[in-house]
Design a protein around this motif. Structure first.
Motif, PDB file in Angstrom:
ATOM      1  N   PRO A 113       9.390   6.294   4.479  1.00 27.57           N
ATOM      2  CA  PRO A 113       7.764   6.143   4.561  1.00 27.57           C
ATOM      3  C   PRO A 113       7.085   7.583   4.309  1.00 27.57           C
ATOM      4  O   PRO A 113       6.365   7.565   3.948  1.00 27.57           O
ATOM      5  N   LEU A 127       3.966   3.167   9.083  1.00 26.39           N
ATOM      6  CA  LEU A 127       3.983   2.102   8.373  1.00 26.39           C
ATOM      7  C   LEU A 127       2.705   1.696   8.510  1.00 26.39           C
ATOM      8  O   LEU A 127       3.058   1.007   6.950  1.00 26.39           O
ATOM      9  N   SER A 128       1.831   2.031   9.395  1.00 27.44           N
ATOM     10  CA  SER A 128       0.463   0.839   8.908  1.00 27.44           C
ATOM     11  C   SER A 128       0.102   1.881   7.925  1.00 27.44           C
ATOM     12  O   SER A 128      -0.793   0.099   7.344  1.00 27.44           O
ATOM     13  N   ASN A 144       0.797  -0.419   4.817  1.00 25.78           N
ATOM     14  CA  ASN A 144       1.235  -1.061   5.128  1.00 25.78           C
ATOM     15  C   ASN A 144       0.257  -1.876   4.818  1.00 25.78           C
ATOM     16  O   ASN A 144      -0.267  -2.997   3.818  1.00 25.78           O
ATOM     17  N   ASP A 145      -1.489  -0.999   4.274  1.00 27.12           N
ATOM     18  CA  ASP A 145      -2.216  -1.197   3.955  1.00 27.12           C
ATOM     19  C   ASP A 145      -2.644  -0.286   3.091  1.00 27.12           C
ATOM     20  O   ASP A 145      -3.994  -1.015   2.098  1.00 27.12           O
ATOM     21  N   GLN A 146      -1.276  -0.153   2.127  1.00 25.77           N
ATOM     22  CA  GLN A 146      -1.474   0.404   0.848  1.00 25.77           C
ATOM     23  C   GLN A 146      -2.509   1.798   0.495  1.00 25.77           C
ATOM     24  O   GLN A 146      -3.106   1.212  -0.067  1.00 25.77           O
ATOM     25  N   SER A 196      -4.325  -2.877   9.212  1.00 28.96           N
ATOM     26  CA  SER A 196      -2.727  -2.343  10.061  1.00 28.96           C
ATOM     27  C   SER A 196      -3.486  -0.726  11.121  1.00 28.96           C
ATOM     28  O   SER A 196      -2.952  -0.471  12.422  1.00 28.96           O
ATOM     29  N   THR A 197      -3.957  -0.044  10.262  1.00 28.81           N
ATOM     30  CA  THR A 197      -3.834   1.095  11.135  1.00 28.81           C
ATOM     31  C   THR A 197      -5.329   1.322  11.737  1.00 28.81           C
ATOM     32  O   THR A 197      -5.432   2.298  12.605  1.00 28.81           O
TER      33      THR A 197
END
Length: 476
Positions: free
Chosen positions: A358, A380-381, A384-386, A405-406
């Motif tokens: 990542p 990672l967050s 995940n939130d693009q 997520s962040t």
């Protein structure tokens, strides 16, 4: 061994201590002389013996000495190391094992500090976990004047002549045999065996022993634990290979440098000061100043860094000049030393990211925020939130809503909000945005002008329609 040829011959080399009070330079000089002697005359060994008082707490000075020895002898140091703790007075086996495990733990910390927590080879860990550690209470008079020592220890009875006439080697074997008899009766020691039997059962114990001499020795001298010396002898004699002695000398002429540890996208992970010498090896720098740092260790543990043949891939360089070999490093260090005092010299160490991890998904600006917050879960967050590029924040009005997520990573979110505001302001002040706004303003003015012109052209018709409507209203 122990003055007894039948137990095998041994050559003992006593080296100077490294905690003498004469100073580092004197210690280094003495050790340098020792190194020359070991290489020229001794050449190999079956055991390295380290001695310290059992009562001494582990200190930074002891850690430094063990570190120096480990650096001097290399990783094989642990395979051949034997530790003797003198004046040991452990109450029971539990106390003994606690001390042994504690000391092995300190040795592991030394190795992890040198090689990096995740870079310690399993074979080295196994060697450290198996380092033999012996505790005994050796008395000088036992060697110098055994008869006087025994008479002082055995006060209530006349010392058996058989005991007084024994050599040191025989006393060691006597203590070994005493422990074997005690263990056969399911006791950790002679002391615990005698404590379990009533005083009037003395003859019962004597009858199980091999003579009155063993009884006297067990009652007054078993606590010395001479038997561990025989354990050491057997362990050394079981060693099938010898360690080739090629230790390095201690270095006192060093200069302090700063090492900037960064990822291959120029994001700095940490800066670390390091005392470097002309003889320092590249691998020493990488293991002690790079691989052992917490951020590098965590990223390696997560599997986010690139490995080469199972090892962490790190490159060392000075400016744009790569340093791959020890001679190249020596040239650079000597140049630093000649430069004298002033700005602290700097080297860069680059750690390569795993292409499939990542870390490669985020741009430098976002990754730097996560590193500064020491929050790698936030990486990672963000993925995940693009949100993988700072440019995406330019037109983001509500960052909290945009990053579900962040948002729990408070420190990261705070800095991302600042970055978002910066990106927006940067875009507003950019030449492209000014040109766009100018054109947009011109379009709006032209549109309003067209509306005005159309209104003027339609006004006569609107007036006629209004009059007609008014007339029809009057008629109605």
């Amino acid at each position: 061994f122990f003055g007894n040829k039948s137990l095998g011959m041994v050559r003992l080399v006593d080296t100077p201590g490294l905690m003498d009070t004469d100073g580092q330079a004197v210690n280094a000089e003495r050790w340098g002389q020792t190194v020359d002697k070991l290489k020229e005359d001794i050449q190999s060994t079956s055991a390295l013996v380290y001695v310290q008082k059992e009562s001494e707490a582990w200190t930074d000075q002891q850690a430094t000495v063990v570190k120096q020895l480990r650096n001097s002898f290399g990783p094989d140091f642990w395979r051949f190391l034997h530790v003797f703790l003198t004046r040991a007075d452990w109450e029971d086996e539990t106390a003994e094992q606690t001390k042994i495990q504690e000391l092995r733990g300190k040795f592991m910390e030394v190795e992890e500090g040198l090689a990096g927590k995740l870079s310690v080879a399993q074979a080295v860990r196994t060697s450290i976990e198996a380092v033999p550690i012996y505790g005994l209470d050796m008395q000088e008079t036992l060697l110098r004047d055994r008869a006087a020592f025994l008479e002082r220890q055995i006060r209530n009875d006349d010392v058996e002549e058989d005991l007084k006439s024994m050599t040191f080697s025989q006393l060691v074997q006597l203590d070994v045999r005493l422990q074997e008899i005690s263990s056969a009766r399911h006791h950790d020691s002679f002391e615990s065996w005698t404590a379990s039997i009533r005083k009037n059962k003395k003859q019962e114990i004597i009858g199980a022993l091999e003579g009155e001499a063993m009884w006297q020795w067990g009652g007054c001298c078993s606590h010395l634990k001479l038997r561990v010396l025989d354990s050491f002898r057997q362990c050394v004699q079981r060693t099938n290979e010898a360690m080739l002695l090629d230790p390095t000398k201690l270095v006192t002429n060093t200069t302090r440098i700063s090492i900037n540890v960064e990822l291959d996208n120029a994001v700095t992970l940490t800066r670390k000061f390091f005392d470097i010498a002309a003889g320092t090896k590249v691998e020493q720098v990488l293991t002690q100043a790079v691989k052992s740092t917490p951020s590098v260790a965590e990223l390696q543990e997560r599997g986010w860094l690139k490995l080469h043949d199972g090892a962490l891939r790190v490159t060392l360089h000075s400016g744009h000049i790569p340093i791959a070999t020890d001679p190249e490093l020596r040239i650079e260090v000597e140049a630093m030393m000649k430069a004298g005092e002033g700005k602290i010299p700097e080297l860069q160490a680059t750690v390569t990211r795993d292409p499939a991890g990542p870390l490669t998904e985020l741009d430098a600006a976002l990754l730097e925020i996560c590193v500064e917050a020491n929050d790698f879960d936030a990486v990672l967050s963000l993925v995940n939130d693009q949100l993988t590029n700072a440019g995406q924040l330019t037109f983001t009005r509500d960052v909290v809503e945009r990053l579900p997520s962040t948002r729990t990573h408070k420190r990261v979110m705070k800095n991302i909000s600042k970055l978002s505001a910066t990106q927006s302001a940067k875009f507003r002040d950019s030449p492209e945005e000014k040109v766009f706004l100018g054109k947009d303003k011109a379009r709006k003015q032209a549109f309003l002008q067209d509306i005005g012109t159309a209104r003027e052209e339609l006004q006569p018709y609107l007036s006629d329609v209004g009059q007609e409507l008014e007339s029809r209203g009057d008629e109605a």
